[in-house]
Enzyme design. Structure first.
Site, PDB file in Angstrom:
ATOM      1  N   ASP A 107       8.316  21.224  -7.095  1.00 43.80           N
ATOM      2  CA  ASP A 107       7.122  21.996  -7.466  1.00 43.80           C
ATOM      3  C   ASP A 107       6.428  21.349  -8.653  1.00 43.80           C
ATOM      4  OD1 ASP A 107       9.373  22.809  -9.093  1.00 43.80           O
ATOM      5  OD2 ASP A 107       8.171  24.495  -9.819  1.00 43.80           O
ATOM      6  N   GLU A 162      11.142  25.234 -10.512  1.00 39.31           N
ATOM      7  CA  GLU A 162      11.526  24.826 -11.864  1.00 39.31           C
ATOM      8  C   GLU A 162      10.427  25.097 -12.877  1.00 39.31           C
ATOM      9  OE1 GLU A 162      11.977  22.388 -15.446  1.00 39.31           O
ATOM     10  OE2 GLU A 162      10.358  22.273 -13.962  1.00 39.31           O
TER      11      GLU A 162
END
Length: 450
Positions: free
Chosen positions: A93, A155
């Site tokens: 991400d 994250e």
């Protein structure tokens, strides 16, 4: 077992750069921005592409689904008899691109300029995914160590439910060494192993003193000014040198080499003639010591200001914590300090925000010995052991679940990568060096354990 030597694998990794770059560019084109509570098509596309990349590199890939969290790419390559196991971590991400008018090229269209590849997520941290993949490809999908992978997709927003999962299922992540691919060199050309991450905790100060603002000429000087009270409280957090004054916050000198001040000034874009704050070595100020920063404050705007005593004020503080101090303990110390201040006799409302523990990695084990050699050879320079003021939520969770595992925090970025900002970039030379170093490390570590 492969007949390759560690040096052979490093050379093979360098030869793979054209195909690794193509795969990286394809991954960067996926706008896999993580947003709390949303798991959209781009996130799933990035998850699926990451899964394919590792499967093609010899990993038997799995999928871990946790509540309100993007799917995690898991998987393994069995260890040869007697060989140790290495866990490879990264995340697919990215943060939003922000104001695209500030970018010199489209954020999700990777573009090369002057030996660097630009694009959102190219440094943080999709190139580290390809570093892992490239190291496995260099060994033909049959590395001399066992492999496990953990590539997450949340994250950037705190890792969701993943942070509490490893301790409940340590076998899924069980390894002798954790290779955390989310860091990089302090400066380009300086091979860096990060051994410490500061923890963090946020604290909010809030106070209302009047029902409404009152004319400063009629009431100023006696009416309790909410903004002055908050500013007075904030001012007690540091001494005249800029060192944190809060009792109970841990600090010690950094055990390794400090970052050169000129590099810190350049990376921090410190204006000429402006002093740095605090005393002691730079490492103790930014890697192994506390820091308290005002990251938000509600105040009247200068434009359109009126002559009035402020009835209400609020500020948010970001507290950075020694790598080995419990973040909630440090946060509580700051809150206790602020509650005791009572500026002008005014009681402040102090509340806790999110926290995350830091991490400190001992650097005297066999994995570090192998890594020092591999990173030095890849860059042709001495290795620096550094700390980081940033936090990676999963690192402390994995370390808690696997307390005997060594941890290497490494990667493809550098201090000028501008991660989270416009024109994020990754030097292609750093990408190549890091991939070659990791391929080399897998062989050296296997040799050291045999």
């Amino acid at each position: 077992m492969s007949d390759l030597t560690p040096a052979d694998a490093a050379r093979a990794a360098r030869a793979l750069m054209p195909e690794l770059r193509r795969d990286l560019e394809a991954l960067v084109r996926i706008p896999s921005v993580s947003v709390p509570g949303i798991i959209d098509a781009p996130l799933i596309d990035a998850f699926e592409m990451t899964s394919r990349l590792f499967a093609d590199a010899g990993v038997e890939v799995g999928r871990l689904d946790l509540p309100d969290t993007a799917p995690v790419v898991t998987g393994s390559i069995p260890a040869p008899p007697g060989a140790p196991t290495v866990l490879l971590y990264s995340h697919y991400d990215v943060v939003p691109a922000g104001d695209e008018s500030l970018w010199n090229s489209p954020p999700f269209e990777p573009t090369e300029r002057d030996g660097a590849l630009y694009g959102r997520g190219v440094a943080d941290t999709k190139s580290n995914i390809l570093m892992h993949v490239g190291a496995l490809r260099a060994w033909g999908g049959r590395p001399p160590v066992g492999i496990k992978i953990c590539i997450e997709g949340y994250e950037e927003i705190g890792s969701g439910a993943l942070t509490s999962y490893p301790v409940t299922d340590p076998a899924l992540f069980d390894a002798d060494v954790l290779v955390i691919g989310d860091m990089g060199s302090i400066t380009p050309g300086v091979p860096t192993l990060t051994t410490g991450l500061r923890g963090m905790g946020n604290v909010t100060i809030e106070v209302r003193t009047l029902e409404s603002g009152k004319h400063s000429g009629q009431y100023g000087g006696a009416a309790p000014d909410a903004l002055l009270a908050v500013l007075q409280a904030i001012a007690t957090l540091h001494d005249e040198h800029g060192d944190v004054t809060v009792e109970g916050l841990r600090r010690n000198e950094w055990p390794g080499t400090d970052q050169p001040e000129e590099d810190f000034r350049a990376l921090g874009t410190v204006l000429d003639g402006m002093p740095l704050i605090g005393t002691g070595g730079l490492g103790s100020r930014v890697w192994s010591g506390p820091a308290i920063t005002v990251i938000g404050i509600d105040v009247p705007s200068v434009d359109g200001a009126v002559n009035a005593v402020s009835p209400y004020a609020r500020a948010v503080l970001n507290v950075r914590v020694h790598p080995e101090q419990d973040a909630k303990e440090a946060q509580a110390a700051v809150m206790e300090h602020l509650r005791a201040v009572r500026p002008f006799g005014i009681e402040l409302e102090v509340s806790a925000g999110p926290t995350g523990n830091g991490f400190f990695a001992p650097s005297d084990g066999p994995a570090y010995a192998a890594a020092r050699g591999a990173w030095a050879d890849a860059w042709g320079a001495d290795v620096m052991l550094a700390g980081s003021g940033g936090s990676i939520p999963i690192v402390s969770a994995l370390s808690e679940a696997l307390p005997r595992a060594e941890a290497l925090l490494i990667g493809t970025s550098d201090g000028y990568a501008n991660i989270h900002g416009p024109n994020e970039r990754m030097l292609l030379s750093e990408f190549e060096h890091a991939t070659a170093a990791l391929a080399d490390f897998l062989g050296r570590y296997a040799d050291a354990a045999s």
